[in-house]
Design an enzyme around this catalytic site. Structure first.
Site, PDB file in Angstrom:
ATOM      1  N   ASP A 186       7.257  28.756 -33.281  1.00 28.41           N
ATOM      2  CA  ASP A 186       8.376  29.060 -34.170  1.00 28.41           C
ATOM      3  C   ASP A 186       7.936  28.731 -35.602  1.00 28.41           C
ATOM      4  O   ASP A 186       7.241  27.747 -35.831  1.00 28.41           O
ATOM      5  CB  ASP A 186       9.590  28.218 -33.771  1.00 28.41           C
ATOM      6  N   CYS A 246       0.848  -1.188   0.000  1.00 24.87           N
ATOM      7  CA  CYS A 246       0.000   0.000   0.000  1.00 24.87           C
ATOM      8  C   CYS A 246       0.886   1.241   0.000  1.00 24.87           C
ATOM      9  O   CYS A 246       2.112   1.151   0.103  1.00 24.87           O
ATOM     10  CB  CYS A 246      -0.959   0.025   1.191  1.00 24.87           C
ATOM     11  N   CYS A 304       3.396   1.824   2.801  1.00 25.17           N
ATOM     12  CA  CYS A 304       4.663   1.085   2.679  1.00 25.17           C
ATOM     13  C   CYS A 304       5.677   1.930   1.914  1.00 25.17           C
ATOM     14  O   CYS A 304       6.837   2.071   2.324  1.00 25.17           O
ATOM     15  CB  CYS A 304       4.447  -0.232   1.937  1.00 25.17           C
TER      16      CYS A 304
END
Length: 766
Positions: A468, A29, A32
């Site tokens: 550009d 989870c 952890c």
């Protein structure tokens, strides 16, 4: 300056920090991951980011710290760690071939088969018979002991390290329900016929001895195993795009081997290396070296980035760039590894191998983005880190509150177990990384590379996009646009003579005229006595005529003067061509606008962005291009080094600016912009400076990139709203006794699955 040099020298001489990626095992989870990250970051000079969804830790560590020290820290925290193994030729591509998923599926299948009768016997009274509770105990015991073993094992490991995780809640909840049931059966009166059914809410007793929770213990275990399985399978699907990208490359290649001196002799004889010769040898693609020449037959993948030295063909790059139309290539053209030769036989000389190839760099960019963390995810991680201890305290408080206020042990126990089971920090930990995994993976399939999670927030804010001109809105290649001939002049003759003369020049305009003439008039004759007149044009002798091209004629016929003026007003470069002292035609040359640029500008406007055309060309040319694609604001005649200043000026006006460019001279502007989009057909400097890389040179992908990024960000926010909202709503309901523990277990499992499934919707992005 001299006086400070000595003091600063040791600092500059310090070895640079190193970086490593570790595979972390045993995490179940988000809390952890938070624990591992916290432990690693406590090491001196170490900076770590642990991702629960990808199960990886990205660690920066100083000199004096070894990778073994980092692994040891993770192990002492209760998890496993190892460096990633070298890529294997065969990677499990399907869910069914994953050994971990297969083991989890077997555990789930057995647990469901045993738990289902237990739940039915408890919830459907007509199914009950004398001593049915003992059958339930027999069926539930393997589920709670063996089925839930991963939860118990992880909870015990964490307990030994003084920590609590999601497994702690599940383990404590299921063991409490099972233990209570065993006590009630053996020491209470639950083993007697006529015992109270836990769902008979109208019966009120205070001793609680006759209530068993075997269906809760077995049902919750089955539900959570189902949730873990669906979550693991969905996480694997979320990372499928990256795995597919990394597996695109060819496995074997036919390389050409030469005897000593053979290659040099062939090159000299064939002119420019076009005759390649050599002996064909089949080798693994990872053994290719820069400079090797290899054969690519029709239908084969190109093994690595290189340059075509023999043959011509069409190359299908759809799996790499999302571009569906094959691209024609010939001698001298660059090709990319993992693309497919759709036509004739090619011989390619390798220019990049291994980690330097475009495919490897794409995969690295995607993986880096998936391992990153957005700011909002860091908040979720901090919550996850303290979530489990808080839930344990809430469960104890709930038990005490119910017992003190009602004296009903059964009600108090039921509410406390429901609190333990309903809590789900997993959804918090999965909210961002799963959406990132799917979003960035889908982007890679479409030719869009997102550098990191922080980029997503930038795409939401931008309101102005600076484009550009050369290479972005236009093709970046001068082409012959129009031919105007004087009265009585044959257009084909004009093209043959002017094209032959221009063929001897290296000027971009000359190359455009020569290429256009050859395309329209066929094979060109040879020019003699070629002379370049600086700043004015070229002249020479072709087919017995004294030919001149450029600004070398004093007077023009009225129709040619008008044609020249109109071409220049349209933004074209107009050159006059003639022979024997007389002007015979005007050739209009221009950097052609990409066919898709107008559609791309419309797409950017649809996203609420204001397009601005930025170029170093003169204003007439720039405004002509802008009119063609539908841009109103033009900033022209800007020096390359001043492009970044233009972006800063727009930002100073209160705009959030995205910049799209492809050249070295765009790199600074891309870096300064709030969001930089680098065309992947451009230079490495531009790609490095950009936040998003567009693998193919189609401006429409810029709009797609912003749309995908915004969609991914919206998915992350939706996931977090659900994850936070679920826990905020569910915990009070459980504490209030309004949720049965088994229903709570189903809801908890559904929470994580919902987050991952919601993220998977990004796979359908178009």
């Amino acid at each position: 300056m001299t006086s400070t040099t000595t003091a600063e020298a040791p600092t500059s001489a310090e070895p640079a920090a190193s970086e490593v990626e570790l595979l972390i095992g045993g995490m179940t989870c988000a809390s952890c991951a938070a624990r591992v990250e916290k432990k690693l970051n406590r090491m001196d000079g170490v900076t770590a980011t642990v991702n629960y969804a990808t199960e990886k830790a990205r660690i920066t560590y100083p000199p004096g710290v070894e990778v073994a020290d980092l692994i040891d820290t993770v192990v002492r925290t209760g998890y496993t760690a190892e460096e990633p193994a070298p890529p294997r030729e065969e990677t499990p591509a399907a869910t069914e071939t994953d050994p971990e998923l297969a083991a989890l599926r077997r555990r789930l299948s057995v647990s469901v088969l045993l738990a289902l009768p237990v739940v039915l016997l408890a919830m459907v009274p007509p199914l009950q018979f004398d001593n049915w509770q003992w059958l339930s105990l027999t069926l539930a015991a393997p589920v709670v002991v063996w089925g839930a073993a991963p939860f118990h094992r992880a909870a015990w490991t964490n307990l030994r390290h003084g920590a609590a995780t999601m497994d702690t809640l599940v383990s404590v909840g299921t063991l409490a329900a099972f233990g209570w049931s065993v006590w009630a059966l053996f020491l209470g009166d639950a083993g007697m016929p006529g015992m109270r059914h836990p769902f008979e809410l109208t019966v009120s007793r205070t001793d609680g001895a006759s209530t068993i929770y075997l269906e809760v213990a077995a049902g919750v275990t089955a539900f959570i195993l189902l949730g873990r399985y669906l979550e693991a399978r969905s996480k694997r699907r979320a990372g499928a795009a990256l795995r597919a990208l990394m597996e695109l490359g060819a496995k074997d290649v036919t390389v050409l081997r030469y005897e000593e001196g053979e290659r040099e002799a062939l090159s000299a004889e064939g002119g420019g290396g076009r005759r390649v010769g050599g002996r064909e040898v089949r080798i693994p693609a990872d053994q290719l070296a820069v400079g090797d020449r290899f054969v690519v037959r029709p239908g084969e993948k190109i093994a690595t980035d290189g340059t075509v030295v023999e043959g011509s063909s069409a190359v299908d790059a759809s799996m790499l760039t999302g571009e569906s139309v094959p691209v024609d290539v010939g001698v001298g053209d660059a090709v990319t590894g993992a693309t497919v030769n759709a036509g004739g036989r090619l011989v390619v000389e390798a220019t990049r191998v291994g980690a330097d190839t475009q495919l490897a760099r794409m995969a690295k960019l995607v993986e880096d983005a998936q391992n990153g963390k957005a700011q909002v995810q860091r908040l979720a991680d901090r919550i996850s880190a303290v979530f489990v201890p808080v839930v344990l305290l809430i469960a104890v408080g709930t038990f005490g509150m119910w017992l003190g206020s009602t004296g009903d042990t059964v009600a108090a126990f039921t509410a406390a177990v429901a609190v333990l089971i309903i809590a789900c920090p997993c959804a918090l930990g999965l909210a961002t990384p799963t959406a990132l995994m799917v979003g960035t993976g889908r982007g890679a399939q479409l030719g869009i590379l997102i550098k990191g999670p922080e980029v997503l927030e930038s795409t939401r804010r931008v309101d102005t996009v600076v484009l550009d001109k050369t290479g972005t809105v236009t093709t970046g290649r001068m082409t012959l646009q129009a031919v105007h001939v004087a009265e009585g002049t044959d257009e084909r003759q004009l093209l043959r003579l002017a094209g032959a003369l221009e063929h001897a020049s290296e000027h971009p305009v000359a190359r455009a005229v020569a290429a256009g003439a050859e395309e329209r008039a066929g094979t060109l004759p040879l020019a003699e006595h070629f002379e370049n007149v600086p700043g004015r044009g070229v002249r020479g002798r072709v087919d017995g005529h004294e030919v001149a091209v450029g600004r070398l004629f004093e007077e023009l016929p009225p129709e040619l003067a008008r044609a020249k003026e109109e071409a220049e007003r349209a933004g074209h470069t107009a050159v006059v061509a003639g022979w024997d002292g007389t002007a015979h035609g005007v050739l209009a040359v221009a950097d052609a606008v990409k066919e898709t640029s107008a559609e791309a500008v419309r797409g950017l406007r649809a996203l609420g962005l204001t397009p601005v055309l930025l170029t170093g060309d003169n204003r007439t040319v720039a405004e002509a291009v802008a009119r063609t694609v539908g841009i109103e604001k033009v900033i022209a005649e800007v020096l390359p080094e001043d492009k970044a200043d233009v972006v800063r000026r727009l930002q100073a006006e209160g705009r959030s600016v995205a910049m799209v460019g492809d050249g070295v001279n765009d790199a600074a502007a891309l870096a300064v912009a709030d969001l930089g989009l680098a065309m992947g057909t451009g230079t490495d400097a531009a790609i490095e400076a950009g936040d998003l890389t567009l693998v193919r040179g189609d401006l429409r992908v810029a709009a797609d990139a912003i749309r995908l990024s915004r969609r991914t960000l919206a998915t992350i926010k939706g996931n977090l709203v659900w994850a936070f909202g679920y826990n905020v709503a569910a915990l009070p309901l459980a504490a209030a006794g309004l949720l049965n523990p088994m229903i709570a277990g189903a809801a908890m499992a559904f929470s994580s699955v919902f987050v991952v499934t919601n993220s998977l919707r990004l796979r359908a992005f178009r």
